[in-house]
Motif scaffolding. Structure first.
Motif, mmCIF file in Angstrom:
data_model
loop_
_atom_site.group_PDB
_atom_site.id
_atom_site.type_symbol
_atom_site.label_atom_id
_atom_site.label_comp_id
_atom_site.label_asym_id
_atom_site.label_seq_id
_atom_site.Cartn_x
_atom_site.Cartn_y
_atom_site.Cartn_z
ATOM 1 N N VAL A 69 4.570 4.782 -1.870
ATOM 2 C CA VAL A 69 3.692 4.283 -0.800
ATOM 3 C C VAL A 69 2.279 4.837 -0.944
ATOM 4 C CG1 VAL A 69 3.270 4.284 1.689
ATOM 5 C CG2 VAL A 69 5.584 3.869 0.813
ATOM 6 N N HIS A 70 2.165 6.119 -1.353
ATOM 7 C CA HIS A 70 0.836 6.729 -1.445
ATOM 8 C C HIS A 70 0.117 6.397 -2.747
ATOM 9 C CE1 HIS A 70 0.805 8.901 2.345
ATOM 10 N NE2 HIS A 70 2.035 9.308 2.113
ATOM 11 N N MET A 71 0.545 5.346 -3.436
ATOM 12 C CA MET A 71 -0.284 4.807 -4.518
ATOM 13 C C MET A 71 -0.483 3.322 -4.228
ATOM 14 S SD MET A 71 2.429 5.025 -7.739
ATOM 15 C CE MET A 71 1.330 4.492 -9.062
ATOM 16 N N PRO A 72 -1.645 2.771 -4.563
ATOM 17 C CA PRO A 72 -1.903 1.367 -4.226
ATOM 18 C C PRO A 72 -0.826 0.449 -4.796
ATOM 19 C CG PRO A 72 -3.911 2.436 -4.949
ATOM 20 C CD PRO A 72 -2.796 3.410 -5.201
ATOM 21 N N ARG A 73 -0.423 -0.546 -3.999
ATOM 22 C CA ARG A 73 0.533 -1.524 -4.509
ATOM 23 C C ARG A 73 -0.177 -2.416 -5.523
ATOM 24 N NH1 ARG A 73 1.953 -3.968 1.033
ATOM 25 N NH2 ARG A 73 -0.297 -3.710 1.015
ATOM 26 N N GLU B 110 -2.591 -4.752 -4.043
ATOM 27 C CA GLU B 110 -3.705 -4.011 -3.438
ATOM 28 C C GLU B 110 -4.738 -3.660 -4.520
ATOM 29 O OE1 GLU B 110 -1.945 -0.739 -1.402
ATOM 30 O OE2 GLU B 110 -3.794 -0.125 -0.383
ATOM 31 N N ARG C 234 -6.506 -6.908 -5.684
ATOM 32 C CA ARG C 234 -7.450 -7.362 -4.666
ATOM 33 C C ARG C 234 -8.701 -6.481 -4.685
ATOM 34 N NH1 ARG C 234 -7.458 -6.161 1.074
ATOM 35 N NH2 ARG C 234 -8.532 -7.789 2.247
ATOM 36 N N ASN D 88 -13.960 1.049 0.469
ATOM 37 C CA ASN D 88 -12.509 1.090 0.631
ATOM 38 C C ASN D 88 -11.806 0.615 -0.638
ATOM 39 O OD1 ASN D 88 -11.667 1.759 3.564
ATOM 40 N ND2 ASN D 88 -13.452 0.446 3.805
ATOM 41 N N ASN E 258 -11.981 3.270 -3.337
ATOM 42 C CA ASN E 258 -10.973 4.305 -3.082
ATOM 43 C C ASN E 258 -9.661 3.987 -3.785
ATOM 44 O OD1 ASN E 258 -12.328 6.089 -1.466
ATOM 45 N ND2 ASN E 258 -11.427 5.409 0.461
#
Lengths: 349, 349, 349
Positions: A267-271, A274, A277, A310, A313
């Protein structure tokens, strides 16, 4: 995912009782130290405190020192010692445990986790103990980092001051401890469980971001559910908690089990979507800015310099994980996305 | 709707890029300055910062100075300049922009909007720049007001101190900036959008009310939605955000579009039924108090002196708008309600 | 349910107008003083402030002094006097009311409730008044306790400082006043009622727990609902509010009616199943700790020393009520549970 800490990763903060009443008293500690792939926590926390019974405390310290010496661990090691703002006996034992760890395992540990810290005065007391211990051990005062568990009303009330003072100290992370916190406040479980205390998570996200620290959520202790004779791991419920924490900007989540570690690391890494995008939006918005268009509408959303931050990040996070755990990024993203994430310009204009 | 500010109105805070890459580079600014009726924002904010591309910054400043001179605007004018607590180059540019505006447009502007303010030290730096600029321009230090955008973790952490210091300065409003704020905290969009940060809005409502300042919500950037080939303005979604802000006591909302301005202006004035209910309750409760009844039950609700204050607020707000924008109150309320709102006694007993 | 205050009980904080325009002007006050069983509030608050009409203030003070002398009340008596941080006339009247109460009813009252307190300066002003009054009356400065109502933006902004200063003063409780608070912030009722301000309750729970004070929720003023010609007491709605307050760790709830007092007294004591579960978990976890097992899984939940504290809280609360109001514990629990609650060891290991 704190932009000030792209070099430090703590997606998963896995505690393991350092000694249990089993044939192999170091069973859980050993299991954490040898975990592989997504089961390997970013931080492994040998627990000398509440997870270890009073009669096993000495064995716990011995196990920790012995096993850290035997195993090479890819992530960071942060033993949790005893402490309490309102119990001098526990503070004394905590001081001794820190002393032993620094004397016999300085090379293996990245820092110590101190629980039940009170207000500013008690926090300064912790800093003094660390300073004294490193000085008498003859190691640099910066050799041993500090993470504290926020689980008292006093620490919650003073978290802004603690984080500000901590910014100029060895403090590196603040972790939430909801069970003790609920007991201190007198919160009641009236059938819907403990209060979720999302506001504490938000406060942690704010104060750690303002002071260059990491923030970690609290444990999820209802690991299993039993229905009609079958017991199942509560995968959805834990993932939802971790997602709420990521949503609010926490850097990582507490894990009590290798399955939880897998989920926290994910979860704490971008999917993948994501990341794609983010790359797409950075490219299109950068082009628009170069055209002289300040804010541009993409798929109905107004995007300007602030929005792009964002997206930067997300890319920055992927790069950090890619350096530390390339097997994880290789498993999570397709090659083309990963190549674009490595190549795209994410500096401010 | 802050009772300390019945004379100041900022239901809508509309930003407009001050220069865009179009034939008429001042298109959006001109449109804001000439808007009529409910489309006219209470505050128009010519944007020299993130809404304007780097290559258009100079044109943006020129457009602002030129158009403000040409147009008589009924509301207030608050240009947004560049600034950042962690970027000296941006602070320098912001200082120069403020200098130009004060030198060439003091009569036309009510104040400046300063973004990305950090903690107390950075806030004091902003006040110093304003003081220096007004002094060297030879205008009163109170000639130029200040609104800051709360969009950094440091400003959020220090908002209580900033508001208290600001109460004795030219600070007049604090505005929320959720996009940069989310980037600073590392908040993630995991499919449900950015965090809503309602707690920040609540903190703004508290600290501005405690210090006689205005509070303004953040922009809603997902203006349109496209489905099955048709693009539609998201009227419900924006109105819901504005209603949440009004519910928490914010004085106004950020607008990126004339349609949003219409909605912000409407929501931040009492609805007809709200006004009629307020008048009715004030009359009945006042009569009961005169009878010697302290608390009176009306339609099942216990009403006392404290309850009546909320109803007086609504009437006071209507009177303020009625003075500034009588066309709006004439359109919103029937003649009889308006007459009663003008006539009823809303002083404390 | 604050663990620092097992000896102090304020599950219900019932205000009663001290004089009303009826044949018996002391009707509601008398009713509160003679209530029995679960209808008897832990704290009875004769109201000289907003619940009493201006013309009845003198009668209210006389009724209070007279009736307190006549009745022996099992709980505590805390008259609410007038005060306001922004109205010197109200502060003067409040000072006089406190003076009269101390002069003529010191033996009967446990403290006074002071409303509309502002920031730290105003809070210190209240402490000074109390100090002056007790000194000139020749009674101990600790003879009269203080409870304040948090209902201004300034008090909300300064609640951490107020609680810290209060910890070394006669301050014993902070009570929430949502109606005035909403008016101060300018919060709007847009059809869904006033904001619930749950964050204020949470802040109260934190700051009072950190400083050894009691925390009390705000009044629920929509007591009745009328539908199709029948008026009914809103039992579910009030109980839900009280449960939310208990969930967040508040010690008690505000009551405007004997029915509300019954509900507040019930919710703020552990339910029978809650008590039995607590006893069961303490016993099983204690046994596990003695076996050398640090954390034990019971019904899928990981239980350690921290978890047990929450269960000890429940038992401790039952014991306190059992001493003060044995009729209530006898009605609430079966004999066996009560015996086990009295006998079980709830000291820390």
């Amino acid at each position: 995912m704190n932009t000030n800490h792209t070099t430090r990763l703590c997606r998963s903060f896995q505690t393991a009782p350092a000694a249990v009443a089993k044939a192999d008293t170091a069973k859980y500690l050993r299991s954490g130290l040898t975990a592989e792939g997504f089961e390997a926590p970013d931080w492994l926390v040998p627990d000398l405190e509440d997870g270890t019974a009073p009669s096993m405390k000495d064995a716990a310290l011995e196990n920790t020192i012995e096993l850290l010496d035997e195993h090479e661990f890819a992530g960071e090691i942060w033993p949790r010692v005893e402490w309490s703002y309102d119990d001098a006996r526990l503070r004394e034992r905590g001081g001794e445990q820190i002393q032993s760890l620094v004397a016999e395992a300085t090379e293996s540990i990245d820092g110590v986790v101190v629980p039940k810290v009170g207000g500013v005065d008690d926090f300064r007391r912790v800093l003094t103990v660390l300073d004294d211990v490193t000085e008498s051990a003859g190691v640099s005062s910066e050799a041993v980092g500090l993470a504290i568990i926020l689980e008292t009303a006093r620490a919650r009330s003073a978290v802004g001051d603690i984080a500000r003072i901590g910014a100029d100290s060895v403090l590196e992370a603040i972790v939430f401890g909801p069970v003790d916190y609920t007991a201190e406040l007198g919160g009641r479980d009236l059938g819907d469980g403990r209060p979720r205390w999302d506001n504490v998570l938000e406060a942690l996200s704010i104060e750690t971001s303002a002071n260059g620290l990491l923030s970690i959520g609290g444990p999820f202790d209802q690991l299993y559910t039993t229905r009609a004779g079958v017991t199942a791991y509560r995968a959805d419920e834990y993932a939802s908690q971790v997602e709420r924490e990521a949503h609010l900007g926490l850097d990582g989540s507490w894990s009590l089990h290798p399955k939880q570690t897998v989920q926290a690391n994910h979860v704490h890494m971008p999917r993948p979507a994501e990341l794609d995008r983010a790359i797409d939006r950075i490219e299109r918005a950068t082009a628009a800015l170069e055209d002289g268009t300040g804010a541009v509408a993409i798929d109905g959303q107004m995007i300007d310099e602030a929005t792009i931050k964002n997206f930067r990040n997300a890319v920055s996070m992927v790069r950090t994980i890619d350096e530390r755990a390339p097997a994880q990024t290789a498993a999570q993203y397709d090659d083309e996305s990963l190549e674009r994430a490595r190549a795209i310009d994410i500096s401010s204009p």
